[in-house]
Design an enzyme around this catalytic site. Structure first.
Site, short mmCIF file in Angstrom:
data_model
loop_
_atom_site.label_atom_id
_atom_site.label_comp_id
_atom_site.label_asym_id
_atom_site.label_seq_id
_atom_site.Cartn_x
_atom_site.Cartn_y
_atom_site.Cartn_z
N GLU A 31 0.71 -1.15 0.08
CA GLU A 31 -0.04 0.11 0.00
C GLU A 31 0.82 1.36 0.18
OE1 GLU A 31 -4.05 -1.31 1.84
OE2 GLU A 31 -2.71 -0.85 3.46
N CYS B 272 6.92 -6.96 6.29
CA CYS B 272 8.05 -6.64 7.35
C CYS B 272 8.01 -7.42 8.41
CB CYS B 272 7.35 -5.09 8.06
SG CYS B 272 8.63 -4.52 9.10
N GLY C 209 6.89 -2.02 5.52
CA GLY C 209 8.38 -2.28 5.39
C GLY C 209 9.40 -1.47 6.36
N SER D 31 12.05 6.70 7.25
CA SER D 31 12.04 6.49 8.60
C SER D 31 12.45 5.15 9.03
CB SER D 31 10.34 6.68 9.07
OG SER D 31 10.02 6.30 10.21
N SER E 100 11.68 5.80 14.68
CA SER E 100 10.52 5.64 15.69
C SER E 100 11.04 5.01 16.98
CB SER E 100 9.64 4.21 14.78
OG SER E 100 9.40 4.52 13.60
N CYS F 75 -1.07 5.90 10.13
CA CYS F 75 0.22 5.30 10.33
C CYS F 75 0.06 3.92 10.95
CB CYS F 75 1.00 6.20 11.33
SG CYS F 75 1.26 7.88 10.74
N1 SAH Z 1 9.67 0.76 9.43
C1 SAH Z 1 9.75 1.92 9.35
C2 SAH Z 1 9.03 2.65 8.47
C3 SAH Z 1 7.51 2.76 8.77
S1 SAH Z 1 6.97 4.24 9.35
C4 SAH Z 1 9.66 2.60 10.92
O1 SAH Z 1 9.52 1.83 11.78
O2 SAH Z 1 9.98 3.78 11.04
C5 SAH Z 1 5.43 4.09 10.26
C6 SAH Z 1 5.56 4.68 11.40
O3 SAH Z 1 4.24 4.47 12.10
C7 SAH Z 1 6.39 4.35 12.41
O4 SAH Z 1 6.87 5.50 13.20
C8 SAH Z 1 5.70 3.09 13.21
O5 SAH Z 1 6.30 2.97 14.72
C9 SAH Z 1 4.41 3.93 13.27
N2 SAH Z 1 3.22 3.11 13.78
C10 SAH Z 1 3.12 1.50 13.65
N3 SAH Z 1 2.03 1.22 14.10
C11 SAH Z 1 1.51 2.32 14.36
C12 SAH Z 1 -0.14 2.58 14.74
N4 SAH Z 1 -0.74 1.64 15.13
N5 SAH Z 1 -0.39 4.06 15.12
C13 SAH Z 1 0.47 4.78 14.94
N6 SAH Z 1 1.72 4.85 14.30
C14 SAH Z 1 2.13 3.56 14.29
#
Ligand code: SAH
Length: 342
Positions: free
Chosen positions: A94, A114, A161, A193, A216, A335
């Site tokens: 997506e 992922c 991912g 990110s 993150s 997100c």
């Molecule tokens: N794998 C990378 C890129 C993904 S970015 C990373 O982890 O940074 C997607 C962002 O959304 C990341 O900060 C992730 O931690 C956050 N995320 C994941 N699940 C979420 C949720 N349920 N609600 C809000 N943010 C979330």
């Protein structure tokens, strides 16, 4: 392919190198067939149709959030994995198109699935299927522009991912976007990110000092972070924050820390005190986001009021903090809500 790879390819099929540049320009504009490439002789277009294929990806489903115009795409790959994959449904991913005051942005996926296993994230359910190729990432941008009819001038690699688990393809994608003969996107229009793969943060500071980096974070104790983000067991907090510090020293660029607020888990006053203690004095910005609902995970997001309260507290302590706008949640495009579905 990069412009150099295309030049070499042109030579391999018995053409002059400049044909490679012409191809690069057409492909960067989203050409779908060699027939569209009207400045190539007809004989060459026929030759190409016989020996080459234009890859990328296709949108097979588009959902629009009526409130904010955010659009979520379900893409299907046209290259690589799709061809060898018996179950094509496993090869979808997506992306999310968003409108901001400063322009249009696409949230791009870097992998199908992922393997980082963050407990609160929909993309982790079902693990990793495969890495996306650079052309499949660029394809998301081109396809989203084709469908929306709008220009995309920013990208964030925050879709499905872990980009630093697919570093070489991601690096190639960024260079393809930046190439002045192609899309000529500024480095500063790009954000990557990561969940915290420390050695790659170090490499990224060397390779792409002008591209924005987001990390993150989500928790500031090793025990708490490891419980929701398994990557923390390999790269614990102190190492991660040290790498972040080194990144800012090398690049002089502000780093973004993403912090998804989970009610009762990481949003207490003690958590906020830890943020002040650990992040104080760093060249950073904290992006707070109440956790979005993912049914399978059982976590609940904090209220937006609590998020604003925490942002104010951090701001007052000299740590710039904002609450992220919530785009696309009515279409499960916010997100952490992206997954492989069909
Ligand atoms: N794998 C990378 C890129 C993904 S970015 C990373 O982890 O940074 C997607 C962002 O959304 C990341 O900060 C992730 O931690 C956050 N995320 C994941 N699940 C979420 C949720 N349920 N609600 C809000 N943010 C979330």
């Amino acid at each position: 392919m990069t412009i150099d790879e295309l030049k070499q390819f042109a030579v391999e099929i018995g053409e002059k190198p400049f044909r490679g540049k012409q191809l690069f320009i057409w492909l960067s504009r989203g050409a779908r067939s060699f027939d569209e490439m009207t400045d190539l002789p007809k004989s060459l277009r026929e030759k190409l149709a016989g020996c080459a294929r234009i890859g990328g990806c296709r949108a097979i489903k588009v959902q629009e959030d009526p409130e904010d115009g955010t659009r979520k795409f379900l893409f299907e790959a046209e290259t690589g994995g799709a061809a060898d994959n018996a179950d094509k449904r496993a090869d979808t991913f997506e992306g999310v198109f968003m409108k901001y005051s400063y322009g249009n942005s696409l949230c791009v996926s870097s992998q199908v699935g992922c393997r980082m296993g963050c407990r609160f994230c929909a993309s982790a359910l079902g693990g990793l299927v495969r890495n996306l190729e650079a052309g499949e990432m660029l394809g998301q941008v081109l396809e989203a522009e084709r469908v929306t009819g709008e220009k995309i001038n920013h990208i964030v690699i925050m879709g499905m991912g872990e980009p630093f688990d697919n570093y070489d393809n991601v690096a190639k994608f960024l260079r393809l976007l930046h190439d002045e003969d192609g899309r000529n996107m500024s480095w500063r229009g790009m954000t990557v990110s990561t969940c915290g793969i420390v050695p790659k943060i170090e490499q990224f500071a060397d390779d792409f000092p002008q591209v924005n980096l987001a990390i993150s974070l989500h928790r500031l104790t090793d025990e708490g972070r490891s419980a929701i983000m398994p990557v923390n067991r390999k790269y614990p907090l102190d190492e991660l924050l040290e790498a972040a510090r080194a990144y800012t020293e090398k690049t002089h660029r502000r780093i973004t820390f993403e912090y998804a607020l989970i009610e009762g888990e990481n949003d207490t006053d003690a958590d906020v005190d830890l943020m002040k203690k650990k992040l104080g004095g760093m060249l950073c910005h904290v992006n707070l986001i109440p956790l979005n609902k993912v049914d399978e995970t059982g976590f609940e997001g904090s209220s937006r009021n609590r998020a604003r309260e925490i942002a104010e507290t951090l701001d007052a302590a000299g740590i710039p903090a904002t609450v992220r706008r919530q785009l696309g949640s009515s279409i499960d495009g916010a997100c952490g809500q992206l997954r492989r579905t069909i």
